[in-house]
Design a protein around this motif. Structure first.
Motif, PDB file in Angstrom:
ATOM      1  N   ASP A 384      51.313  35.326  65.079  1.00 54.32           N
ATOM      2  CA  ASP A 384      51.955  35.978  66.676  1.00 54.32           C
ATOM      3  C   ASP A 384      50.282  35.272  67.803  1.00 54.32           C
ATOM      4  OD1 ASP A 384      49.094  38.789  66.070  1.00 54.32           O
ATOM      5  OD2 ASP A 384      48.819  36.639  66.186  1.00 54.32           O
ATOM      6  N   ASN A 385      50.976  36.053  68.391  1.00 51.49           N
ATOM      7  CA  ASN A 385      50.239  35.401  70.441  1.00 51.49           C
ATOM      8  C   ASN A 385      48.596  35.520  70.180  1.00 51.49           C
ATOM      9  OD1 ASN A 385      53.000  35.216  70.754  1.00 51.49           O
ATOM     10  ND2 ASN A 385      52.518  36.443  71.730  1.00 51.49           N
ATOM     11  N   ALA A 386      48.264  36.452  69.341  1.00 54.49           N
ATOM     12  CA  ALA A 386      46.839  35.864  68.657  1.00 54.49           C
ATOM     13  C   ALA A 386      46.436  34.528  68.197  1.00 54.49           C
ATOM     14  CB  ALA A 386      46.464  37.046  67.150  1.00 54.49           C
ATOM     15  N   SER A 387      47.661  33.944  67.413  1.00 55.70           N
ATOM     16  CA  SER A 387      46.899  32.778  67.316  1.00 55.70           C
ATOM     17  C   SER A 387      46.874  32.072  68.467  1.00 55.70           C
ATOM     18  CB  SER A 387      48.070  31.345  66.252  1.00 55.70           C
ATOM     19  OG  SER A 387      48.874  31.845  67.100  1.00 55.70           O
ATOM     20  N   ASN A 388      47.433  32.020  69.626  1.00 59.67           N
ATOM     21  CA  ASN A 388      47.487  30.970  71.007  1.00 59.67           C
ATOM     22  C   ASN A 388      46.582  31.383  71.965  1.00 59.67           C
ATOM     23  OD1 ASN A 388      50.344  30.766  69.895  1.00 59.67           O
ATOM     24  ND2 ASN A 388      51.869  31.567  70.816  1.00 59.67           N
ATOM     25  N   SER A 389      45.905  32.666  71.654  1.00 55.98           N
ATOM     26  CA  SER A 389      44.577  32.700  72.290  1.00 55.98           C
ATOM     27  C   SER A 389      44.147  31.805  71.569  1.00 55.98           C
ATOM     28  CB  SER A 389      44.339  33.858  72.856  1.00 55.98           C
ATOM     29  OG  SER A 389      44.026  34.742  71.178  1.00 55.98           O
ATOM     30  N   GLY A 390      43.342  32.245  70.202  1.00 54.37           N
ATOM     31  CA  GLY A 390      42.816  31.311  69.585  1.00 54.37           C
ATOM     32  C   GLY A 390      42.835  29.564  69.825  1.00 54.37           C
ATOM     33  N   ALA A 391      43.933  29.510  69.262  1.00 57.06           N
ATOM     34  CA  ALA A 391      44.462  27.869  70.142  1.00 57.06           C
ATOM     35  C   ALA A 391      43.614  28.081  71.925  1.00 57.06           C
ATOM     36  CB  ALA A 391      45.954  27.596  70.234  1.00 57.06           C
ATOM     37  N   TRP A 392      44.209  28.272  72.086  1.00 56.93           N
ATOM     38  CA  TRP A 392      43.622  28.551  74.182  1.00 56.93           C
ATOM     39  C   TRP A 392      42.155  27.786  73.834  1.00 56.93           C
ATOM     40  CZ3 TRP A 392      46.020  25.588  76.762  1.00 56.93           C
ATOM     41  CH2 TRP A 392      47.222  26.083  77.085  1.00 56.93           C
ATOM     42  N   GLY A 393      41.129  28.765  72.883  1.00 56.97           N
ATOM     43  CA  GLY A 393      40.023  29.367  72.673  1.00 56.97           C
ATOM     44  C   GLY A 393      39.277  27.726  71.853  1.00 56.97           C
ATOM     45  N   LYS A 394      40.217  27.147  71.004  1.00 56.94           N
ATOM     46  CA  LYS A 394      39.872  26.090  70.842  1.00 56.94           C
ATOM     47  C   LYS A 394      40.352  24.698  71.608  1.00 56.94           C
ATOM     48  CE  LYS A 394      40.311  27.398  65.254  1.00 56.94           C
ATOM     49  NZ  LYS A 394      41.570  27.409  64.782  1.00 56.94           N
ATOM     50  N   VAL A 395      41.414  24.701  71.781  1.00 49.17           N
ATOM     51  CA  VAL A 395      41.704  23.898  72.890  1.00 49.17           C
ATOM     52  C   VAL A 395      40.196  23.727  74.276  1.00 49.17           C
ATOM     53  CG1 VAL A 395      43.004  22.407  75.426  1.00 49.17           C
ATOM     54  CG2 VAL A 395      43.467  23.456  73.016  1.00 49.17           C
ATOM     55  N   ALA A 396      40.521  24.793  74.795  1.00 50.11           N
ATOM     56  CA  ALA A 396      38.534  24.858  75.697  1.00 50.11           C
ATOM     57  C   ALA A 396      37.410  24.360  75.470  1.00 50.11           C
ATOM     58  CB  ALA A 396      38.106  26.539  76.366  1.00 50.11           C
ATOM     59  N   LEU A 397      37.034  24.690  74.066  1.00 47.89           N
ATOM     60  CA  LEU A 397      35.833  24.062  73.430  1.00 47.89           C
ATOM     61  C   LEU A 397      35.962  23.136  73.038  1.00 47.89           C
ATOM     62  CD1 LEU A 397      33.113  24.940  72.026  1.00 47.89           C
ATOM     63  CD2 LEU A 397      34.445  25.665  69.412  1.00 47.89           C
ATOM     64  N   LEU A 398      36.922  22.123  72.556  1.00 47.33           N
ATOM     65  CA  LEU A 398      36.980  20.660  72.606  1.00 47.33           C
ATOM     66  C   LEU A 398      36.645  19.852  73.974  1.00 47.33           C
ATOM     67  CD1 LEU A 398      37.650  18.538  70.336  1.00 47.33           C
ATOM     68  CD2 LEU A 398      40.181  18.790  71.307  1.00 47.33           C
ATOM     69  N   ARG A 487      34.010  23.510  62.898  1.00 42.14           N
ATOM     70  CA  ARG A 487      34.677  24.547  61.837  1.00 42.14           C
ATOM     71  C   ARG A 487      35.528  25.347  62.524  1.00 42.14           C
ATOM     72  NH1 ARG A 487      32.096  27.201  56.215  1.00 42.14           N
ATOM     73  NH2 ARG A 487      32.585  25.364  55.578  1.00 42.14           N
ATOM     74  N   TYR A 488      34.879  25.797  64.155  1.00 46.48           N
ATOM     75  CA  TYR A 488      35.926  26.596  63.854  1.00 46.48           C
ATOM     76  C   TYR A 488      37.158  25.699  64.810  1.00 46.48           C
ATOM     77  CZ  TYR A 488      37.562  29.180  68.468  1.00 46.48           C
ATOM     78  OH  TYR A 488      38.240  29.515  69.006  1.00 46.48           O
ATOM     79  N   LEU A 489      36.565  24.186  65.333  1.00 46.73           N
ATOM     80  CA  LEU A 489      38.053  23.339  66.004  1.00 46.73           C
ATOM     81  C   LEU A 489      38.898  23.173  65.358  1.00 46.73           C
ATOM     82  CD1 LEU A 489      36.111  21.436  68.530  1.00 46.73           C
ATOM     83  CD2 LEU A 489      37.284  23.428  68.899  1.00 46.73           C
ATOM     84  N   ALA A 490      38.366  22.865  63.695  1.00 46.40           N
ATOM     85  CA  ALA A 490      39.484  21.996  62.806  1.00 46.40           C
ATOM     86  C   ALA A 490      39.764  22.487  61.197  1.00 46.40           C
ATOM     87  CB  ALA A 490      39.184  20.486  62.956  1.00 46.40           C
ATOM     88  N   ARG A 491      38.928  23.911  61.269  1.00 45.71           N
ATOM     89  CA  ARG A 491      38.873  24.056  59.591  1.00 45.71           C
ATOM     90  C   ARG A 491      40.313  24.620  59.162  1.00 45.71           C
ATOM     91  NH1 ARG A 491      38.281  23.210  54.064  1.00 45.71           N
ATOM     92  NH2 ARG A 491      38.517  25.101  53.226  1.00 45.71           N
TER      93      ARG A 491
END
Ligand code: SF4
Ligand code: SF4
Length: 613
Positions: A384-398, A487-491
């Motif tokens: 679901d879209n939650a994964s997109n918000s997770g993806a945005w969080g990852k992009v921001a951290l990276l 772990r958060y970004l790529a596991r």
């Protein structure tokens, strides 16, 4: 009825087919209407098919008041299935983006938790081809009964595995077709990959999902298994009458219905069937999440069902048991089989929300502790879209980490890493200098900064004792931070790529024995410290194991290095202090470790070769 400005487009083909079929074949005999409060309220299926308009928000919402119980199909003399038409109407509403009802949020959150990493757990022993799939409701309301049932199944099938996950029936029923197919499809593909052939379910909803959408599996119920086992029968003081409530999703599942009756009789119970049972059973009020949109309709189903008997009700769906127990004494068949005396005295251990969430975690922990598995997994896939918000969080951290690394290297900040300047800078902070030193050391691994000059500065400033304490603490925290970042970004991505069972097994082994790898690389630093921290985050090694092993096995090197470095100023002045000699000896010992290790390995290899020849 209010016609809204929803753009009219062609209906989805499956809905159009259902509308045509009901419209042409329904004779408006009224048999289903007499049984169903929803149809009584809105009209017979033909009338609803003929009047349906996807341009009206009223019609788009209507189908969410149908319980999807299938009673209409069971009584229809023409074998029509209005339930399928109403399900297709729900899917049409979702397809048009008009199904974002706040009333469904709670149920969808419940489902999301069930499929999440925190709640899910797959535990598959070697040679496992059968799993027990207890489902969310049973595990949450009856953790002890769930574990006990698994124990009994293990006696019969020693290599049985267990899967704590959600079958995503809520999304299925709410018409979220794409989400359901993605989530259930991923679970099915994973189980197939692991060689699973048989699924034993406890929940009739899971049974319906597995039989309909995973026909390659052989889906059975635990009730059929338990009925075949010689469980100790219970002597009843006098014949106790019970009334069996067949869940509506199980109305056509004769094997399940028979097995439950068989189990009840073996417990010495006398079955009194109510007017609506087996194929014509009534919905308990939980069906189709109607309670959220039309509570009065849900209530009418519950009351109608509860009014059909004055005896204790026995059912085999945890949700039905919960719903009906508000109206009369109700037991789940597993309560009755596992603890009959408690069940008959209303003393069964049954939990309600929010305890049900905690119970599911407890069951997961218990299985993790006690069940010997060759393959385990927590589910990280989400559709679901939650994964997109997770993806945005990852992009921001990276972006943040990369920007910080680039900034440090391009703004001249690196010059401060020259040992003397750094020492002056830290010392300038006076009383809080230790905190500043530790903060720099904590960030260094994340920003890929060399620890050597920072360590020397700390050793000179704080001496061998406090230098070691500050350095080992901050080095462990820094190593932990870098680990968490990777772990958060790529596991999850790495895990999704480990498709072959061989890689998966290797990954599982790293989870169990990874701390040894951490210990070895910390004690014998053959690999760059900063890269190792990030690399370990990509593996399945447990964070707690990683942190403890890092702390313990970095300690000898830290003591040697800080003791040695703390006497450097005296050495420059030509003084050879006892601290220097101790530090020097320790450094020599630490540098000899790789050599000792290599020698040990080659002698082991020689012994192996000699034994073979
Ligand atoms: S599925 Fe159940 S609630 Fe829906 S129309 Fe048929 S009988 Fe009524
Ligand atoms: S029972 Fe069948 S034919 Fe009769 S009204 Fe219902 S759907 Fe139509």
């Amino acid at each position: 009825m209010s016609a809204d400005a929803i753009p009219s487009t062609r209906l989805r083909a499956p809905l159009q087919k259902q509308l045509n079929s009901i419209s042409s074949d329904c004779t408006q005999c009224g048999l289903c209407v007499r049984e169903c409060a929803f149809l009584e309220k809105y009209g017979d299926p033909k009338k609803m098919a003929d009047n349906y308009s996807a341009d009206s928000s009223f019609h788009l919402g209507l189908a969410f008041e149908c319980s999807l119980c299938g009673l209409c199909a069971a009584v229809c003399p023409h074998q029509l299935n209005p339930e399928t038409m109403f399900l297709e109407m729900r899917r049409e509403t979702v397809d048009r983006g008009a199904a974002d009802y706040p009333e469904h949020k709670g149920l969808l959150n419940y489902e999301r938790r069930g499929t999440s990493k925190s709640y899910s757990w797959y535990s598959l022993p070697a040679d496992c081809d059968t799993i027990f799939f207890p489902g969310c409701a049973l595990t949450g309301s009856r953790p002890q009964q769930t574990l006990k049932t698994f124990e009994l199944l293990q006696q019969r099938l020693p290599t049985i595995g267990i899967v704590l996950d959600c079958c995503t029936k809520p999304s299925h029923d709410l018409g979220r077709e794409d989400y359901f197919y993605a989530m259930f499809g991923e679970m099915k593909a994973y189980l197939q990959q692991q060689g699973i052939k048989t699924v034993l379910v406890a929940c009739p909803n899971c049974y319906q999902v597995f039989t309909e959408y995973a026909p390659d599996f052989r889906t059975l119920t635990v009730y059929e298994q338990l009925a075949e086992m010689n469980l100790p029968a219970v002597e009843m003081a006098e014949s106790t009458k019970i009334n069996i409530h067949d869940p509506c999703v199980a109305r056509f599942s004769v094997g399940m219905q028979d097995a439950v009756r068989d189990l009840a009789r073996k417990q010495g119970l006398t079955i009194e069937e109510s007017k609506h049972h087996r194929q014509t059973t009534l919905c308990c009020g939980e069906g189709g999440a109607v309670g959220a949109m039309a509570p009065e309709l849900a209530k009418s189903w519950t009351e109608k069902r509860a009014s059909e008997s004055t005896d204790r009700t026995l059912t085999y769906c945890a949700a039905c048991s919960h719903k009906l127990s508000d109206h009369r004494p109700t037991s789940h068949i597993l309560d009755m089989v596992l603890e009959p005396a408690a069940a008959l005295n209303d003393k069964s251990k049954v939990s309600k929300a929010p305890m049900t969430y905690w119970n599911r975690i407890k069951v997961k922990r218990q299985i993790q502790k006690q069940h010997h598995a060759a393959v385990t997994r927590e589910r990280t896939f989400t559709a679901d879209n939650a994964s997109n918000s997770g993806a945005w969080g990852k992009v921001a951290l990276l972006a943040l980490v990369v920007a910080a690394i680039v900034a440090v290297r391009t703004t001249g900040a690196m010059e401060y890493l020259e040992q003397e300047r750094l020492r002056e800078l830290i010392a300038g902070y006076g009383l809080i200098a230790p905190l500043v030193y530790m903060a720099i050391f904590c960030l260094a691994p994340v920003l890929l900064l060399p620890g050597l000059p920072i360590g020397i500065a700390g050793a000179i400033l704080f001496g061998p004792i406090w230098g070691v304490i500050y350095t080992i603490t901050s080095a462990t925290v820094g190593a932990g931070l870098a680990f968490l970042v990777s772990r958060y970004l790529a596991r999850d991505w790495i895990e999704s790529k480990l498709n072959s069972p061989r890689w998966r097994q290797l990954d599982e082994k790293v989870e169990l024995h990874g701390w040894k790898m951490v210990a070895f690389t910390r004690l014998i630093p053959l690999f760059p410290f900063n890269l190792l921290n990030y690399a370990f985050g990509l593996t399945k090694v447990k964070f707690s194991h990683y942190l403890v092993a890092s702390f313990i096995f970095m300690l000898p090197g830290t003591i040697a290095f800080i003791t040695f470095s703390s006497s450097l100023l005296e050495l420059i002045r030509g003084e050879i202090s006892p601290t220097f000699l101790t530090g020097f000896a320790l450094m020599l010992l630490m540098s000899a470790l790789p050599l000792i290790h290599r020698r040990y390995q080659s002698s082991k290899q020689k012994i192996r070769t000699t034994t073979r020849t």
